[in-house]
Structures are given as C-alpha cells and as structure tokens.
Design an enzyme around this catalytic site. Structure first.
Site, PDB file in Angstrom:
ATOM      1  N   ASP A 388      -2.632  -3.068   8.076  1.00 15.43           N
ATOM      2  CA  ASP A 388      -2.175  -2.718   6.593  1.00 15.43           C
ATOM      3  C   ASP A 388      -2.818  -1.281   6.326  1.00 15.43           C
ATOM      4  O   ASP A 388      -2.172  -0.660   5.572  1.00 15.43           O
ATOM      5  CB  ASP A 388      -3.041  -3.858   5.683  1.00 15.43           C
ATOM      6  CG  ASP A 388      -2.256  -5.243   5.739  1.00 15.43           C
ATOM      7  OD1 ASP A 388      -1.052  -5.172   5.868  1.00 15.43           O
ATOM      8  OD2 ASP A 388      -2.957  -6.215   5.495  1.00 15.43           O
ATOM      9  N   VAL A 389      -3.931  -1.222   6.837  1.00  8.26           N
ATOM     10  CA  VAL A 389      -4.626   0.213   6.701  1.00  8.26           C
ATOM     11  C   VAL A 389      -3.748   1.528   7.015  1.00  8.26           C
ATOM     12  O   VAL A 389      -4.360   2.425   6.783  1.00  8.26           O
ATOM     13  CB  VAL A 389      -6.128   0.433   7.232  1.00  8.26           C
ATOM     14  CG1 VAL A 389      -6.849  -0.725   6.541  1.00  8.26           C
ATOM     15  CG2 VAL A 389      -6.005   0.420   8.568  1.00  8.26           C
TER      16      VAL A 389
END
Lengths: 460, 105
Positions: A388-389
C-alpha cells in the site's frame, strides 16, 4: 530530600528521551533512564513507612527475572507484540496501585478508610479507569499482533453508541464511588473499564496497529499520571506526562502517515484482510513475472538501487538475506539505499530496528521525505513485503480508500522489482496498479528465499 | 484541610502541564529511526509507578493493600527490566556498524 531525589530522577528521564535524538547519544540516554529508575526505587525504599524489604526485594527479583528473560529472548520481528504486552502490565500495575491506595489510604496519607479525600478519590478512579483500559486494550492488541486473534477489524451495529454508553456509565460509577467509597463500585469500575478497553480495540484492523500501539503507549503514561495525582507525587506526574505526550505524538505521526485522523483510526473498521472484490477490473491486465536470475541481472546492471521494505519482510525474517544482497551490490559499485515509510511494519520505527539488526548502517536507511525526490534518478526500486505504501492510486484515484496517503514514489524509478507472495492486495484491500506497469517485474515467492536466490545468482 | 489539598492539586496540575510541554518538544526531537527504542524507554520509565507499589507494600504484616502493592511491584519490575533491556538490545544494533560503513557520501 526525597523531593530533590525524585526531581533528579525525573530530569534523568527527560535526558533519556532527549538522548534518542541521535543513535550515537541514545545509549547514554538509556543509561540515564536506568539511573533515574534506580534513584527513584531506592529513594522510595528509604521511606520510614517502608519496612518489608525482603518481600519487596523478592517481588523485584521475580519481576526482574521474568522481564529480563523475555527481553533477552524476544525476536526483533516480535517487538510490536512485546511492547503491547508490556503496556498491558503498566496498565494492570496502575490498577493495583490504585486499589492498594483505596484499601490502605493511610500508607499514602490521603485519608482513612471510608473517608478518603474527595480529590484523591476522583484521581484514583481516573487512574484506575485509564489503567484498566490500557490493560485490556493492550492484551487484545497483543493477541492481534501475535496472530492469536484475527487481525480483522470486528465491527457490529451501534458499536460507537455502545462504547459511548459504557463511557457514560463509567462516569456515573465514578461519581457514585466518590460519594459512597464502596469497594464493590471500585471493582465494578475496573471490570467495566476492562470491557471498554476490549471494545475500543476490537474494530481496529491489522494495518492500523502502529497507531494502536502508540495510543496504548500514551494511555499507559496517562494512567501513571492519574496515580501520580492520587499520591501527589511529582515524579509520577512528570514521567506520566512525558510518556503520554510521547505516545500521543507517535500516534499523530502514524495517522498522518496514513492520511487519516486519529479519530478515524480509533473509530476503526478499516484495514484487515478484506475481500479483494475491488480488484476485479484489473483481472484481465497482464503482469510481468520474473525470477531471481532476472532480478539479479537487472540490479547488477544498475547504478543505483533503492530498497523499500515492509511488514512482509519482517514476517519472512528476510532482513539478513536482504542485507547480504545489498552488500554484494555495493561491492559491485552500485549505490544501495533503503526507504522507510512512516507506517511500514507494525510499530513506529519497526523497519529501522530490523535493518539495524541485520547490520545495515543507519546512514543508508532514509525516511520518506529524505529520499522521495531521489526516485526519478534511481534505476531500480526493490520493493520487498510492502504494498500500500507504494500504491500510486493514493495520488491519483480519489475514490481509493488510501487516497491522500503519502507514498514512496517507486513508480518514478526506471524499473520496479516487486517481491510478493501472491497477487493479493495489501491491508487496505486496494489493488496496486503498479503491478501491471511495463517497467514492473513481479517476483513471486517467499521474501527470504527470493533474497537468498538473488544472492546466489549475483555471486554466480 | 480543603484549601491545602486544592493547593496540592494545583501544584500537581502545574507540574503536569509543564511536563507535557517538555515532553512535546523532547519527543519531536527524537529521530524517526529510533521510534521503536523510544517506545521501549517510555514503557520502562512509565513503570515508575513502582514507587506507589512499594509504598503500598511497605508496611509490615499482611493485608489486602500490601498484597496489591507486591503484585504491583512484580508487574512494574517486569516492565522496568524488560523495557530497559530490550531498548539496550535495540540501541546496540544501531551502534556496531558505524565503523564498518564504507564512506559513500
């Protein structure tokens, strides 16, 4: 004299935190902290009313032995669980101290049984309330981090309404307790607060754990503060405030790293292994797949590599193999650096500790805002166990649940290597469009094994 | 008596707010790389409530309050030893390779 010694101890605690501004001064800081604690304990033992040295000594030895045993044996990947477990003990200790003060107010000079000063009763019950919440919340957080309990957020109807009702009930109980000083009500406050602690943490998902762990850190400080007010002890008040502030700031940093307000995290229901229905529109896109030899070839021919580790690296215990890979690349004259997202891992600074454990020099490990502008000048981004990052949807797709979250701009580097177990989505349940880009190569498999294979190919 | 105790409370409150402000500035100066050790240290020092537990466990003889105090001492000691030791372990990892680092910047 006592007040002066307590003051010295409090000052040493402040210096202990101050030392953490740089790795080089941090070890001295820890020594300040230990000295402060020793002074605090011995000062208290010198009180005229304190006579049972054997029992207290035995209790310290038992607790100390357990604590040392755990601290020396714990794997660095399991740090978040350990910290959660420790927080629960602080909370429980606060409850016991408050209970002791309630049953023997004379020892603390706050009145007599049945006629304790009103102010002390209020402070005592607030300390108990926060302590009990810290205890049960931390126990649940421990379970979720350890995997004993599913990391899935558990949400049900009227959840926040029920929590608010319970909170009001506790306030009512505290008022009642102050009026009639009944032990039954005291223990009712404890039990209801424990229940509230569980209910507060239950809707919070796995990926939000860094915020929860920081929040509980903060609570444990406020609990110490509450006890400090009960005993009119400045050392406890100062230390509690320091810890409370520290936890609050960490929670703030973590929520900012996810572009969410603390309130939003606390209300919960986000994160956890949700269904992947959101990814349906990408099912027909093509994913470029590679193996360890391909990855070794790509990196060997690059000038610069940025490694982006995430929780997956911790789970696979891949940090040592990863460092080995980095060492070989450095020997080839390739610039190797590590980029850490604020919420990578399960507690603040988790990745930094794991990389340090694997002997990666801390100068090579950079924070998001230090390294993000370097991605366009970088040839290869090596993403391992993070998802996600790195998702560009956070910048482009307004409908995405992670929209607005600061991300590492790996997509700007010339090519991206993505080590992943499968095509599953990250904790947010959002698909990552990065997987389908032309310059992305997916390396499917266990993170540790992949790194070892790449090392083999590189040295071949 | 009442006037006296409210004075004590105000002094406590003063100390509390000043400590919060100090905490705010000190914690912001902590480098993000050391946020995990920060949690370790804060965890250890918050167990300074052992002071209260010792006071409760202090008197001779055995009563409810003393037993609660002793339990408090055990719990807080787990944290104090555990917290400082695990922080020590983390921090020594941040030490050893500075010498091995090749100059690259």
């Amino acid at each position: 004299m006592v007040a002066i010694l307590y003051l010295i101890s409090a000052l040493l605690f402040i210096f202990a935190l101050r030392g953490l501004s740089h790795p080089e001064s941090s070890r001295m800081g820890n020594i300040f902290g230990i000295t402060g604690m020793i002074i605090a304990v011995f000062t208290t033992l010198m009180f005229k009313s304190v006579l049972s040295y054997y029992e207290i000594g035995a209790a310290i030895l038992i607790g100390g032995a357990i604590g040392s045993f755990i601290a020396l044996r714990i794997e660095m990947t399991a740090l978040p669980q350990l910290v959660a477990a420790f927080h629960s003990l602080v909370g429980l200790a606060a409850v016991f101290v408050a209970a002791a003060a309630f049953y023997d107010p004379v020892a603390f000079s706050i009145g007599k049984v049945g006629s304790i000063k009103t102010a002390s009763l209020v402070e005592m019950s607030i300390g108990t309330f926060i302590g009990a919440i810290t205890f049960s919340g931390s126990v649940l957080a421990f379970g979720k981090l350890q995997g004993t309990i599913s990391g899935k957020p558990i949400v049900f109807k009227f959840q926040h309404f029920i929590n608010a009702l319970i909170f009001l009930l506790i306030i009512f109980l505290i008022v009642l307790f102050v009026i009639n000083q009944s032990p039954t009500i005291f223990w009712t406050i404890v039990i209801v607060s424990i229940l509230l602690g569980f209910l507060v943490v239950i809707p919070i998902g796995g990926a939000d754990m860094p915020v929860v762990v920081s929040m509980l850190n903060s609570y444990s400080g406020w609990a110490a503060c509450g006890i400090g007010f009960t005993l009119s002890n400045n050392l406890l008040i100062i230390t509690g405030a320091l810890v409370g502030a520290s936890g609050a700031i960490l929670s703030y940093i973590m929520s900012k790293g996810m572009n969410r307000s603390i309130i939003n995290v606390v209300l919960g229901g986000f994160g956890g292994e949700q269904d992947t229905s959101a990814s349906k529109d990408n099912s027909d896109k093509i994913v470029k797949q590679g193996n360890a030899e391909d990855a070794a070839y790509i990196m060997k021919n690059a000038d610069s590599v940025i490694i982006v580790p995430g929780y997956g690296m911790a789970v696979a215990q891949a940090q040592h193999a990863l460092r080995e890979m980095g060492d070989i690349l450095k020997k080839e004259g390739i610039e190797v650096r590590y980029a850490i997202h604020p919420v990578a891992g399960r507690m603040p600074g988790h990745m930094n500790v794991l990389l340090a454990e694997a002997n990666v020099p801390y100068e090579e490990v950079l924070e998001l805002d230090e390294i993000n502008h370097d991605f366009p000048m970088t040839e290869v981004s090596f993403v391992i166990g993070a998802n996600d990052v790195t998702n560009p949807a956070a910048k482009t797709d307004e409908s995405s649940p992670i929209f607005g979250m600061p991300i590492l701009d790996v997509e700007k580097s010339q090519s991206v290597l993505f080590v992943k177990r499968s095509m599953a989505t990250g904790y947010s349940g959002v698909d990552n469009e990065l997987f389908y880009r032309d310059n992305t190569t997916m390396l499917f498999g266990d993170a540790k094994k992949m790194c070892e294979d790449i090392v083999k190919s590189l040295s071949a | 008596m009442e006037a006296h105790s409210s004075e004590v409370f105000v002094i406590g409150l003063t100390v509390f707010f000043l400590a919060c402000i100090i905490g705010y500035y000190v914690v912001w100066s902590v480098t993000p790389a050391l946020h995990s050790p920060l949690m370790g240290v804060t965890n250890a020092i918050s167990s300074v409530i052992i002071v209260g537990a010792i006071l409760a466990a202090g008197p001779q003889g055995f009563d409810t309050s003393k037993i609660f105090g002793l339990i408090g001492v055990v719990l807080a000691s787990v944290n104090i030893f555990g917290g400082f030791l695990v922080t020590y372990r983390m921090l020594s990892m941040f030490k050893k390779k500075t010498k091995k680092t090749k100059e690259k910047e």
